[in-house]
Scaffold this active site. Structure first.
Site, PDB file in Angstrom:
ATOM      1  N   CYS A 112       0.756  -1.378  -0.269  1.00  0.00           N
ATOM      2  CA  CYS A 112      -0.095   0.001  -0.064  1.00  0.00           C
ATOM      3  C   CYS A 112       0.876   1.491  -0.538  1.00  0.00           C
ATOM      4  CB  CYS A 112      -0.733  -0.259   0.939  1.00  0.00           C
ATOM      5  SG  CYS A 112      -1.967  -0.866   0.771  1.00  0.00           S
ATOM      6  N   HIS A 250      -3.181   7.156   2.540  1.00  0.00           N
ATOM      7  CA  HIS A 250      -4.154   5.865   1.769  1.00  0.00           C
ATOM      8  C   HIS A 250      -5.003   5.154   2.608  1.00  0.00           C
ATOM      9  CE1 HIS A 250      -4.471   1.253   1.255  1.00  0.00           C
ATOM     10  NE2 HIS A 250      -3.730   1.725   2.014  1.00  0.00           N
ATOM     11  N   ASN A 280      -9.888  -0.168   0.430  1.00  0.00           N
ATOM     12  CA  ASN A 280      -8.864  -0.390   0.201  1.00  0.00           C
ATOM     13  C   ASN A 280      -8.464  -1.495  -1.001  1.00  0.00           C
ATOM     14  OD1 ASN A 280      -5.541  -0.126   0.592  1.00  0.00           O
ATOM     15  ND2 ASN A 280      -5.539  -1.034   2.727  1.00  0.00           N
TER      16      ASN A 280
HETATM   17  O1  UT7 Z   1      -3.008  -0.423   3.889  1.00  0.00           O
HETATM   18  C1  UT7 Z   1      -3.273  -1.879   5.067  1.00  0.00           C
HETATM   19  C2  UT7 Z   1      -3.582  -2.783   5.464  1.00  0.00           C
HETATM   20  N1  UT7 Z   1      -4.814  -3.322   6.605  1.00  0.00           N
HETATM   21  C3  UT7 Z   1      -5.723  -2.309   7.278  1.00  0.00           C
HETATM   22  O2  UT7 Z   1      -5.932  -1.776   7.180  1.00  0.00           O
HETATM   23  C4  UT7 Z   1      -6.053  -2.953   8.153  1.00  0.00           C
HETATM   24  C5  UT7 Z   1      -6.327  -2.382   9.810  1.00  0.00           C
HETATM   25  N2  UT7 Z   1      -7.564  -3.238  10.623  1.00  0.00           N
HETATM   26  C6  UT7 Z   1      -8.588  -2.526  10.188  1.00  0.00           C
HETATM   27  O3  UT7 Z   1      -9.108  -1.612   9.384  1.00  0.00           O
HETATM   28  C7  UT7 Z   1      -8.621  -3.377  11.680  1.00  0.00           C
HETATM   29  O4  UT7 Z   1      -8.730  -4.231  12.320  1.00  0.00           O
HETATM   30  C8  UT7 Z   1     -10.558  -4.730  10.869  1.00  0.00           C
HETATM   31  C9  UT7 Z   1     -11.476  -3.515  10.256  1.00  0.00           C
HETATM   32  C10 UT7 Z   1      -9.097  -5.087  10.231  1.00  0.00           C
HETATM   33  C11 UT7 Z   1     -10.464  -5.221  12.155  1.00  0.00           C
HETATM   34  O5  UT7 Z   1     -11.940  -4.323  13.086  1.00  0.00           O
HETATM   35  P1  UT7 Z   1     -12.048  -4.714  14.218  1.00  0.00           P
HETATM   36  O6  UT7 Z   1     -12.129  -3.412  15.161  1.00  0.00           O
HETATM   37  O7  UT7 Z   1      -9.540  -4.851  14.494  1.00  0.00           O
HETATM   38  O8  UT7 Z   1     -12.275  -5.782  14.391  1.00  0.00           O
HETATM   39  P2  UT7 Z   1     -11.871  -7.728  15.380  1.00  0.00           P
HETATM   40  O9  UT7 Z   1     -10.558  -7.776  14.079  1.00  0.00           O
HETATM   41  O10 UT7 Z   1     -11.124  -7.120  16.586  1.00  0.00           O
HETATM   42  O11 UT7 Z   1     -12.927  -8.410  14.712  1.00  0.00           O
HETATM   43  C12 UT7 Z   1     -13.885  -7.827  16.532  1.00  0.00           C
HETATM   44  C13 UT7 Z   1     -15.213  -9.329  15.959  1.00  0.00           C
HETATM   45  C14 UT7 Z   1     -14.180 -10.241  16.217  1.00  0.00           C
HETATM   46  O12 UT7 Z   1     -15.752 -11.526  16.537  1.00  0.00           O
HETATM   47  P3  UT7 Z   1     -15.280 -11.660  17.985  1.00  0.00           P
HETATM   48  O13 UT7 Z   1     -13.828 -12.823  18.500  1.00  0.00           O
HETATM   49  O14 UT7 Z   1     -15.241 -10.220  18.608  1.00  0.00           O
HETATM   50  O15 UT7 Z   1     -16.325 -12.980  18.392  1.00  0.00           O
HETATM   51  C15 UT7 Z   1     -14.402 -10.862  14.470  1.00  0.00           C
HETATM   52  O16 UT7 Z   1     -14.787 -12.310  14.054  1.00  0.00           O
HETATM   53  O17 UT7 Z   1     -15.645  -9.435  14.161  1.00  0.00           O
HETATM   54  C16 UT7 Z   1     -15.605 -10.104  13.730  1.00  0.00           C
HETATM   55  N3  UT7 Z   1     -15.188  -9.827  12.656  1.00  0.00           N
HETATM   56  C17 UT7 Z   1     -16.692  -9.895  11.444  1.00  0.00           C
HETATM   57  N4  UT7 Z   1     -18.112  -9.495  11.509  1.00  0.00           N
HETATM   58  C18 UT7 Z   1     -18.262  -9.645  10.346  1.00  0.00           C
HETATM   59  C19 UT7 Z   1     -14.266  -9.878  11.661  1.00  0.00           C
HETATM   60  N5  UT7 Z   1     -14.698  -9.815  10.825  1.00  0.00           N
HETATM   61  C20 UT7 Z   1     -15.923  -9.261  10.160  1.00  0.00           C
HETATM   62  C21 UT7 Z   1     -17.049  -9.260   9.426  1.00  0.00           C
HETATM   63  N6  UT7 Z   1     -18.165  -9.486   9.786  1.00  0.00           N
HETATM   64  N7  UT7 Z   1     -16.352  -9.351   7.927  1.00  0.00           N
END
Ligand code: UT7
Length: 330
Positions: A112, A250, A280
């Site tokens: 990225c 980005h 993204n």
């Molecule tokens: O260019 C750089 C590329 N990378 C990035 O920009 C990623 C940076 N990170 C992020 O943007 C965030 O960490 C995410 C959007 C990827 C995730 O958000 P989060 O608030 O950190 O969520 P999490 O990974 O902690 O997940 C929270 C919950 C989990 O469930 P439990 O374990 O709390 O029951 C996940 O299983 O959300 C669940 N989850 C979803 N639920 C519905 C994860 N993905 C999804 C989904 N739909 N698509």
């Protein structure tokens, strides 16, 4: 010697996939995706579209908008993490597709941050005096490396391309600051397909040829690294943060932009957003949003602008620009 952005072009595939569409295929919801990322929809490449063909469309528009023809281009750099092939480079493929002369053409692999890495390399090659007009293309078909069964990653990304023509002449790119820390490459990576893990039946069955990410970790490092990088580039150029018109970041996640704006004490109006419509798009992200801002008149000659990106590697970088409207060029 001064180097500036002389023309810009973009391409987005026609197909729009909304969060509601995804929710019909995997266990997710518009509410979750929107509230955690600020994404509503993304573009997905059609059959037969790939990094080079999308890059071609963006590049043709950039060359046209620069008031040049393909014959005027004497250097081609492509930033991509989804190349047509592992080799040859997508730049080499694109050189022929665009009908450029047999100019040097090579890829940059910085995920990225690829557009900013490309900007730094290209501007120095132009400043050396050897080249006059360079084409820098960020193009990504991320849909080809997404695991459509992994809801934690597949909802985040989209396909698209953006390109700029950089030329000697006016003040434009004032500075670029790049960094990398490869101590935890598996925080965001694709394990299979390289020399470490060539494709086998087992690697395919294990879904190793798809992007894997520890989203929470990436989020934390991204915000900290981008904040520091912006502070450093402003410091070393003795520019006050209040004198920056836009921070073109980005587009990975609205929450990352919001956190960055808060840490810098900058109003969110200075952080343009299009992640809601394109997701993204990695190396294509910055030129895609810059082009929107040129088209709708938000970017004006003389504006001080910061570009900032973060991605796999980990890599990150910042650039300081004095925006120059190429229509005002002699
Ligand atoms: O260019 C750089 C590329 N990378 C990035 O920009 C990623 C940076 N990170 C992020 O943007 C965030 O960490 C995410 C959007 C990827 C995730 O958000 P989060 O608030 O950190 O969520 P999490 O990974 O902690 O997940 C929270 C919950 C989990 O469930 P439990 O374990 O709390 O029951 C996940 O299983 O959300 C669940 N989850 C979803 N639920 C519905 C994860 N993905 C999804 C989904 N739909 N698509």
């Amino acid at each position: 010697m001064n180097v500036y952005i002389r023309g810009i072009g973009t391409y987005l595939p026609e197909k729009i996939v909304s969060n509601h569409d995804l929710a019909k295929q995997i266990d997710t919801s518009d509410e979750w995706i929107w509230s955690r990322t600020g994404i509503r929809e993304r573009r997905i490449a059609a059959e037969g579209e790939h990094a080079s063909t999308m890059g071609k469309r963006a590049a043709e528009e950039a060359i046209r908008n620069a008031g040049l023809s393909p014959d005027d281009i004497d250097l081609l750099v492509v930033a991509t993490m989804t190349p047509d092939f592992l080799f040859p480079s997508t730049a080499a493929v694109l050189q022929a597709q665009l009908g450029l002369r047999n100019v040097p053409a090579f890829d940059i692999s910085a995920a990225c941050s690829g557009f900013l890495y490309g900007l730094e390399v290209t501007r120095h090659l132009l400043q050396s005096g050897t080249y006059r007009n360079a084409l820098l293309v960020g193009t990504e078909k991320l849909s080809s490396v997404l695991d459509w069964q992994d809801r934690s990653t597949c909802v985040l990304f989209g396909d698209g391309a953006g390109a700029v023509v950089l030329s000697q002449g006016a003040t434009g790119i004032i500075d670029v600051l790049l960094a990398a820390d490869g101590s935890n490459p598996d925080i965001l990576y694709m394990p299979g397909g390289g020399s470490r893990m060539p494709a086998t039946e087992a690697s395919v069955a294990h879904r190793d040829h798809f992007l894997k990410m520890n989203g929470r970790e990436v989020f934390k490092v991204a915000v900290r690294a981008m904040e520091q990088s912006i502070r450093d580039i402003l410091d070393r150029n003795s520019i006050n943060i209040n004198d920056i018109r836009y921070f073109i970041a980005h587009q990975a996640n609205y929450r990352i932009l919001d956190a960055l704006a808060q840490r810098l004490s900058v109003p969110m109006e200075k952080f343009p957003v299009n992640v809601d419509r394109v997701g993204n798009t990695s190396a294509a992200s910055i030129p895609l949003i810059m082009k929107e801002m040129v088209d709708d008149g938000r970017l004006k000659s003389g504006d001080n602008v910061v570009l900032v990106a973060f991605g796999a590697g980990l890599t990150w970088g910042t650039s300081l620009l004095k925006w120059k409207d190429s229509r005002e060029m002699p």
